[in-house]
Write an enzyme that holds these catalytic residues in place. Structure first.
Site, PDB file in Angstrom:
ATOM      1  N   HIS A   1      12.898  14.363 -46.443  1.00  0.00           N
ATOM      2  CA  HIS A   1      13.279  13.108 -46.440  1.00  0.00           C
ATOM      3  C   HIS A   1      14.851  12.893 -46.848  1.00  0.00           C
ATOM      4  CE1 HIS A   1       9.040  11.412 -47.028  1.00  0.00           C
ATOM      5  NE2 HIS A   1       9.267  11.739 -45.853  1.00  0.00           N
TER       6      HIS A   1
ATOM      7  N   CYS B   1      36.816   8.990 -41.952  1.00  0.00           N
ATOM      8  CA  CYS B   1      37.196   7.959 -41.074  1.00  0.00           C
ATOM      9  C   CYS B   1      37.255   6.902 -41.900  1.00  0.00           C
ATOM     10  CB  CYS B   1      36.548   8.017 -39.763  1.00  0.00           C
ATOM     11  SG  CYS B   1      34.889   7.051 -40.288  1.00  0.00           S
TER      12      CYS B   1
ATOM     13  N   GLY C   1       1.785  16.516 -56.659  1.00  0.00           N
ATOM     14  CA  GLY C   1       2.386  15.448 -57.046  1.00  0.00           C
ATOM     15  C   GLY C   1       2.885  14.216 -56.229  1.00  0.00           C
TER      16      GLY C   1
HETATM   17  C1  BV8 Z   1       8.273   7.408 -39.800  1.00  0.00           C
HETATM   18  C2  BV8 Z   1      13.724   8.717 -48.952  1.00  0.00           C
HETATM   19  C3  BV8 Z   1       8.552   7.303 -37.209  1.00  0.00           C
HETATM   20  C4  BV8 Z   1      14.127   7.711 -49.678  1.00  0.00           C
HETATM   21  C5  BV8 Z   1      11.474   8.126 -48.431  1.00  0.00           C
HETATM   22  C6  BV8 Z   1       1.557   2.311 -41.401  1.00  0.00           C
HETATM   23  C7  BV8 Z   1       0.540   3.476 -41.378  1.00  0.00           C
HETATM   24  C8  BV8 Z   1       1.210   4.725 -41.298  1.00  0.00           C
HETATM   25  C9  BV8 Z   1       2.733   4.802 -41.389  1.00  0.00           C
HETATM   26  C10 BV8 Z   1       3.368   3.662 -41.430  1.00  0.00           C
HETATM   27  C11 BV8 Z   1       2.786   2.414 -41.647  1.00  0.00           C
HETATM   28  N1  BV8 Z   1       3.824   1.435 -41.855  1.00  0.00           N
HETATM   29  C12 BV8 Z   1       5.023   2.130 -41.609  1.00  0.00           C
HETATM   30  C13 BV8 Z   1       4.555   3.489 -41.675  1.00  0.00           C
HETATM   31  C14 BV8 Z   1       5.761   4.466 -41.510  1.00  0.00           C
HETATM   32  C15 BV8 Z   1       6.315   4.886 -43.104  1.00  0.00           C
HETATM   33  C16 BV8 Z   1       4.979   4.990 -43.983  1.00  0.00           C
HETATM   34  O1  BV8 Z   1       4.672   5.880 -44.189  1.00  0.00           O
HETATM   35  N2  BV8 Z   1       4.890   3.793 -44.730  1.00  0.00           N
HETATM   36  C17 BV8 Z   1       3.675   3.850 -45.670  1.00  0.00           C
HETATM   37  C18 BV8 Z   1       4.331   3.184 -47.063  1.00  0.00           C
HETATM   38  C19 BV8 Z   1       2.690   3.137 -45.150  1.00  0.00           C
HETATM   39  N3  BV8 Z   1       6.770   6.134 -42.826  1.00  0.00           N
HETATM   40  C20 BV8 Z   1       8.149   6.167 -42.284  1.00  0.00           C
HETATM   41  O2  BV8 Z   1       8.621   5.188 -42.098  1.00  0.00           O
HETATM   42  C21 BV8 Z   1       8.763   7.392 -42.286  1.00  0.00           C
HETATM   43  N4  BV8 Z   1       9.185   7.613 -40.710  1.00  0.00           N
HETATM   44  O3  BV8 Z   1       7.265   7.054 -39.663  1.00  0.00           O
HETATM   45  O4  BV8 Z   1       9.165   7.489 -38.788  1.00  0.00           O
HETATM   46  C22 BV8 Z   1       8.094   8.619 -36.624  1.00  0.00           C
HETATM   47  C23 BV8 Z   1       7.532   9.364 -37.541  1.00  0.00           C
HETATM   48  C24 BV8 Z   1       7.201  10.808 -36.876  1.00  0.00           C
HETATM   49  C25 BV8 Z   1       7.524  10.585 -35.495  1.00  0.00           C
HETATM   50  C26 BV8 Z   1       8.100   9.938 -34.894  1.00  0.00           C
HETATM   51  C27 BV8 Z   1       8.682   8.874 -35.471  1.00  0.00           C
HETATM   52  C28 BV8 Z   1       9.806   7.898 -42.934  1.00  0.00           C
HETATM   53  C29 BV8 Z   1       9.087   7.934 -44.439  1.00  0.00           C
HETATM   54  C30 BV8 Z   1      10.319   8.174 -45.361  1.00  0.00           C
HETATM   55  C31 BV8 Z   1      10.641   7.277 -46.470  1.00  0.00           C
HETATM   56  N5  BV8 Z   1      11.475   7.765 -47.224  1.00  0.00           N
HETATM   57  N6  BV8 Z   1      12.153   8.744 -49.415  1.00  0.00           N
HETATM   58  C32 BV8 Z   1      14.308   7.604 -51.021  1.00  0.00           C
HETATM   59  O5  BV8 Z   1      13.752   8.456 -51.914  1.00  0.00           O
HETATM   60  O6  BV8 Z   1      14.705   6.501 -51.769  1.00  0.00           O
HETATM   61  S1  BV8 Z   1       9.588   8.099 -48.996  1.00  0.00           S
HETATM   62  C33 BV8 Z   1       9.463   8.209 -50.626  1.00  0.00           C
HETATM   63  O7  BV8 Z   1       8.591   7.478 -51.198  1.00  0.00           O
HETATM   64  C34 BV8 Z   1       9.579   9.543 -51.348  1.00  0.00           C
HETATM   65  O8  BV8 Z   1      10.287  10.308 -50.632  1.00  0.00           O
HETATM   66  C35 BV8 Z   1       8.112   9.804 -51.258  1.00  0.00           C
HETATM   67  O9  BV8 Z   1       7.878  10.302 -49.785  1.00  0.00           O
HETATM   68  C36 BV8 Z   1       7.612   8.361 -51.317  1.00  0.00           C
HETATM   69  C37 BV8 Z   1       7.006   8.372 -52.579  1.00  0.00           C
HETATM   70  O10 BV8 Z   1       5.680   8.966 -52.398  1.00  0.00           O
HETATM   71  P1  BV8 Z   1       5.383  10.266 -53.525  1.00  0.00           P
HETATM   72  O11 BV8 Z   1       6.392  11.293 -53.665  1.00  0.00           O
HETATM   73  O12 BV8 Z   1       4.115  10.445 -53.544  1.00  0.00           O
HETATM   74  O13 BV8 Z   1       5.537   9.245 -54.868  1.00  0.00           O
HETATM   75  P2  BV8 Z   1       4.661   8.338 -55.581  1.00  0.00           P
HETATM   76  O14 BV8 Z   1       5.427   7.575 -56.839  1.00  0.00           O
HETATM   77  O15 BV8 Z   1       4.144   7.436 -54.545  1.00  0.00           O
HETATM   78  O16 BV8 Z   1       3.556   9.067 -56.357  1.00  0.00           O
HETATM   79  C38 BV8 Z   1       3.768  10.177 -57.402  1.00  0.00           C
HETATM   80  C39 BV8 Z   1       2.488  10.765 -57.524  1.00  0.00           C
HETATM   81  O17 BV8 Z   1       2.684  11.894 -58.492  1.00  0.00           O
HETATM   82  C40 BV8 Z   1       1.233   9.829 -58.034  1.00  0.00           C
HETATM   83  O18 BV8 Z   1      -0.007  10.296 -57.180  1.00  0.00           O
HETATM   84  C41 BV8 Z   1       1.192  10.300 -59.314  1.00  0.00           C
HETATM   85  O19 BV8 Z   1      -0.224  10.461 -59.897  1.00  0.00           O
HETATM   86  C42 BV8 Z   1       1.723  11.853 -59.409  1.00  0.00           C
HETATM   87  N7  BV8 Z   1       2.022  12.291 -60.808  1.00  0.00           N
HETATM   88  C43 BV8 Z   1       3.014  11.860 -61.511  1.00  0.00           C
HETATM   89  N8  BV8 Z   1       3.397  12.550 -62.518  1.00  0.00           N
HETATM   90  C44 BV8 Z   1       2.792  13.906 -62.071  1.00  0.00           C
HETATM   91  C45 BV8 Z   1       2.153  13.532 -61.125  1.00  0.00           C
HETATM   92  N9  BV8 Z   1       1.262  14.691 -60.559  1.00  0.00           N
HETATM   93  C46 BV8 Z   1       1.352  15.629 -61.064  1.00  0.00           C
HETATM   94  N10 BV8 Z   1       1.997  16.106 -62.275  1.00  0.00           N
HETATM   95  C47 BV8 Z   1       2.917  14.890 -62.789  1.00  0.00           C
HETATM   96  N11 BV8 Z   1       3.482  15.182 -63.995  1.00  0.00           N
HETATM   97 ZN    ZN Z   2      33.467   8.829 -40.688  1.00  0.00          ZN
END
Ligand code: BV8
Ligand code: ZN
Length: 301
Positions: free
Chosen positions: A156, A213, A248
């Site tokens: 990402h 640029c 995580g």
């Molecule tokens: C794409 C960068 C097309 C920015 C990020 C409907 C169905 C399926 C897909 C979609 C849909 N509608 C839209 C989509 C596509 C969409 C998507 O998946 N949406 C979801 C919300 C439904 N995906 C996209 O748009 C992706 N692109 O699909 O393009 C394509 C794809 C393939 C081929 C051709 C075309 C792009 C997604 C990237 C978005 N950018 N990050 C930024 O960071 O600001 S995503 C961002 O959120 C993070 O990078 C990360 O991926 C995500 C958060 O998720 P987690 O990392 O899991 O974090 P979260 O807080 O949710 O969970 C934390 C976990 O840790 C918890 O479970 C917790 O219990 C646990 N935890 C906490 N502490 C601990 C722990 N575990 C262990 N130890 C601890 N101490």
């Molecule tokens: Zn530039």
């Protein structure tokens, strides 16, 4: 894809059994799919958890090209806050445990004759720093320039990459400046409940500009609706994997959220390391509930 609830698969929570299976050389290609929980112990709030930084702003509303188009000042304040948090953070024992497994001589002991790759959704750069620290520590083992450490894919993007928004330029710069531009210095530290207080209205001319640029620059992360990096390379690693560590992550963002079940679909095993239950962990072969900064070093010990 229907998966029978009464699946034949038994689920183990036995860390020492898992560790034994690793040292028995049972696995050939191991991948780790990591999310925000990997960096939680480093003080970086997760996206959705209790300390979720996006509480005040919905995740989907800020990390999108549309939001940047509409309000680049707000989006840049959000990323400035994330950059500062990442700069101040240090890798934690979970990052280090994964980095150690990236070293061939360590892997020979911990998971003999296996290949390993880290696929992280995180943009904080902590896994890269953990690898650099581990290589530094192990200077004695071999001169680190020749060590072919395991692949580490930041699918990402990276907070410290800064991209030019001009199509005719497209300059990319690695920039860790704090603040990245004077106007962002005024961004308030988050309040006691970690809720972001973002309300400066910074004029376009004072936002980060391309150093080549001078067009408006943007954070080098993959926004929702944008295509993650290195998908072809990741797909090959997922196809070859016979063990997938899910560390995580809420497993709610695609395509990353689908990798574990893809590994299982071709007969591989899945081990989930999470503080609490998460999407898809019911089907995992191993489920280690607890802070990954504790469970992962024990599992990969
Ligand atoms: C794409 C960068 C097309 C920015 C990020 C409907 C169905 C399926 C897909 C979609 C849909 N509608 C839209 C989509 C596509 C969409 C998507 O998946 N949406 C979801 C919300 C439904 N995906 C996209 O748009 C992706 N692109 O699909 O393009 C394509 C794809 C393939 C081929 C051709 C075309 C792009 C997604 C990237 C978005 N950018 N990050 C930024 O960071 O600001 S995503 C961002 O959120 C993070 O990078 C990360 O991926 C995500 C958060 O998720 P987690 O990392 O899991 O974090 P979260 O807080 O949710 O969970 C934390 C976990 O840790 C918890 O479970 C917790 O219990 C646990 N935890 C906490 N502490 C601990 C722990 N575990 C262990 N130890 C601890 N101490
Ligand atoms: Zn530039």
């Amino acid at each position: 894809r229907y998966r029978s609830t009464a699946s034949t698969r038994t689920q183990s929570t036995d860390l020492s059994e898992f560790q034994r299976l690793l040292t028995d050389g049972k696995w050939n290609n191991i991948i780790a799919v990591c999310g925000a929980g990997l960096s939680a112990a480093s003080g970086i709030p997760t996206f959705r958890g209790a300390g979720g930084m996006w509480r005040k702003y919905d995740a989907m509303s800020l990390a999108t090209p549309e939001a940047f188009e509409e309000n680049p000042s707000l989006v840049w304040q959000f990323y400035h806050y994330r950059r500062e948090a990442a700069r101040k953070a240090l890798p934690n024992p979970a990052h280090m445990a994964l980095a150690e497994l990236s070293l061939p001589w360590r892997r020979k002991v911990v998971a003999p004759n296996s290949e390993f790759s880290i696929i992280t959704q995180n943009v904080d750069g902590l896994s890269v720093r953990a690898l650099a620290m581990t290589l530094e520590d192990s200077k004695g083992n071999s001169n680190s320039s020749t060590v072919n450490t395991a692949p580490l894919i930041e699918m990402h993007g990276r907070l410290f990459d800064v991209l030019c928004t001009s199509k005719s330029c497209g300059y990319v710069e690695y920039n860790t400046a704090s603040p990245i531009c004077p106007a962002l210095a005024a961004v308030e530290e988050p309040g006691e409940d970690n809720a972001l207080k973002l309300d400066l209205d910074i004029p376009l001319s004072e936002l980060p500009r391309c150093s080549k640029c001078n067009a408006l620059a943007r954070p080098g992360v993959v926004w929702f609706g944008e295509i993650p990096h290195e998908l072809g390379r990741i797909d090959k690693l997922v196809e070859a994997a016979d063990l997938c560590l899910v560390v995580g992550t809420s497993s709610t963002v695609y395509p990353a959220a689908a990798y574990a079940s893809e590994v299982q679909d071709h007969g591989g095993k899945v081990a989930v390391f999470n503080l609490e239950r998460s999407a898809g962990d019911r089907d995992a072969d191993f489920l280690f509930l607890g802070p990954c900064e504790e469970t992962l070093p024990r599992a990969l010990g």
